[in-house]
Design an enzyme around this catalytic site. Structure first.
Site, mmCIF file in Angstrom:
data_model
loop_
_atom_site.group_PDB
_atom_site.id
_atom_site.type_symbol
_atom_site.label_atom_id
_atom_site.label_comp_id
_atom_site.label_asym_id
_atom_site.label_seq_id
_atom_site.Cartn_x
_atom_site.Cartn_y
_atom_site.Cartn_z
ATOM 1 N N HIS A 174 9.348 30.424 -16.524
ATOM 2 C CA HIS A 174 9.737 31.604 -17.297
ATOM 3 C C HIS A 174 9.048 32.876 -16.822
ATOM 4 C CE1 HIS A 174 11.576 33.848 -20.381
ATOM 5 N NE2 HIS A 174 11.450 33.006 -21.397
ATOM 6 N N ASP A 218 31.056 30.152 -13.581
ATOM 7 C CA ASP A 218 32.134 29.297 -13.077
ATOM 8 C C ASP A 218 31.807 28.899 -11.640
ATOM 9 O OD1 ASP A 218 34.442 28.106 -12.169
ATOM 10 O OD2 ASP A 218 35.778 29.764 -12.699
#
Length: 453
Positions: A165, A381
């Site tokens: 992170h 996608d």
């Protein structure tokens, strides 16, 4: 569907994916927002994709497509292929070594139906879909990304990701994954070039803390050690239009136009406070993660993928969260906390990090929430269409994610993590707030809750 169902996952040996072309060998400093103690952990998430008939006919393997695209993407995001080091004053930096990110290829003997209809967490044996390779989960001297692609018998697959992170926030992860998806579909380069420039969020030469920053208060408590993880329970709550409408009943007219996030967070904060049975005179907090990119003038560069969010806190006495006007009170506090996040606020946080040795935000009586419903992660996608589910794997924070239920209603899925006996009180309180709502049924058949037991 029972969450106790098990399955077998056959994994190949983990491999390191290196950039497809030579990349610079250099050190790159993280910002003073990046390297605070609060962000020194691995953030896990997962996406599920259904079979694509065209890809099946062409005999296209998602593992190979993603593996190749990952190597090409790392040419542009080459710091991810390096390793974190710590310098003087606990300052973090990336040594851009080109060692690569960790990648796992796997196959599972199940179909996507195993995960429910619609697909909804918690996922049985999720650790099999994102295997914790021994020695890989540290902060320093470890791979900065671990990715596992698991094929299912139906032709669908899961892409699970674990990322350090300190390198980026959720917006930065989405940017990286969007780049990966573009290259997987044939692009030569990302449509948004990555921008490092972490010095933009460094502390000032003349350190000055200009806000109270109660999110970093040092709280002295007589409570014992933290609750063991095995006693914690994760549940997921769905809030559609009917549920949000029911919660808005508790607001006065002047606040009826507050955001869905604000009324939902205020309601959950109230239920959580009551369930925890906090001393009425003790402080309770809710921390709302706020993306601060738009707060800067000029704005941070398009393509900046470092951490650019704040931990503003709403704080009040527990007794104020159990009164008849607690939702109104909480919404006002949450609105103010969010509004506090300005460029000066972020500068003040960076200065505080340096002055106080990069502290962790306060955990005591704190409810941590993050709204990731509009990050665009679900739009990634890879050539198989959009993911049918995108979300973060169980964590102590409550990440609000978009979700569509069986009725086709769009709403928000909220994970809550509490000890089991406290969770029962939480559910009871929440149910009582929505008991006049026809869509909210009796606890014996709660379809909006799914437990990780």
């Amino acid at each position: 569907m029972s969450t106790s169902l098990s399955y077998k996952v056959m994994r190949r040996s983990p491999e390191l994916i290196t950039p497809a072309k030579p990349t610079p060998c250099e050190y790159k400093l993280l910002s003073d927002i990046d390297d605070q103690q609060s962000l020194r952990f691995q953030l896990p998430m997962i996406q599920f994709y259904t079979r694509n008939e065209l890809m099946i006919r062409k005999n296209v393997d998602p593992v190979n497509v993603i593996r190749v695209a990952l190597a090409k993407t790392l040419v542009f995001y080459y710091p991810f292929a390096g390793r974190l080091r710590e310098g003087a004053g606990r300052k973090l930096m990336v040594e851009c070594t080109g060692e690569g990110v960790m990648f796992i290829e796997a196959d599972a003997d199940i179909t996507l139906e195993h995960f429910g209809d619609p697909i909804m967490p918690p996922f049985p044996c999720s650790e099999e879909l994102l295997f914790d390779v021994p020695g890989s989960s540290g902060i320093l001297d470890c791979p900065l990304i671990l990715m596992q692609v698991t094929r299912f018998k139906c032709g669908g697959f899961a892409l699970a990701l674990r990322i350090n992170h300190t390198m980026c926030d959720v917006a930065g992860i989405v940017q990286f994954m969007t780049a990966l998806s573009e290259i997987a579909r044939g692009a030569d380069a990302p449509s948004t070039p990555p921008v490092w420039q972490r010095e933009l969020l460094d502390a000032r030469d003349s350190l000055r803390v200009t806000y109270a920053h109660h999110e970093y208060d040092e709280v002295i408590t007589n409570e014992g050690t933290m609750i063991p993880p095995e006693l914690l329970e994760h549940r997921y709550f769905f809030f559609g239009p009917n549920e949000i409408r029911a919660l808005r009943r508790f607001l006065p007219y002047n606040l009826t136009k507050c955001s869905t996030f604000e009324v939902l967070t205020a309601s959950l904060w109230r239920c959580r406070t009551i369930a925890l049975q906090v001393d009425p005179e003790e402080d309770v907090r809710v921390i709302c993660l706020v993306n601060a990119r738009a707060a800067f003038d000029p704005p941070l560069p398009n393509g900046y993928y470092g951490n650019a969010f704040a931990f503003p806190v709403a704080i009040t006495k527990a007794k104020n969260m159990i009164s008849h006007h607690s939702i109104e009170h909480a919404v006002k506090l949450i609105k103010k906390a969010k509004a506090d996040v300005t460029e000066e606020y972020m500068r003040s946080v960076a200065d505080l990090m340096v002055m106080k040795n990069r502290p962790h935000f306060t955990l005591h009586n704190t409810f941590l929430v993050s709204n990731v419903t509009r990050t665009g992660f679900g739009d990634v996608d890879l050539g198989w269409g959009k993911a049918v589910y995108t979300g973060l794997l169980p964590a102590m924070a409550s990440f609000y994610v978009p979700f569509k239920n069986k009725k086709g209603e769009n709403g928000i899925l909220v994970p809550i993590c509490l000890p089991g006996f406290i969770m029962k009180r939480f559910v009871s309180e929440l149910d009582s707030m929505l008991q006049n709502n026809d869509a909210w049924v009796a606890q014996e058949s709660l379809p909006y809750i799914k437990s990780a037991l």
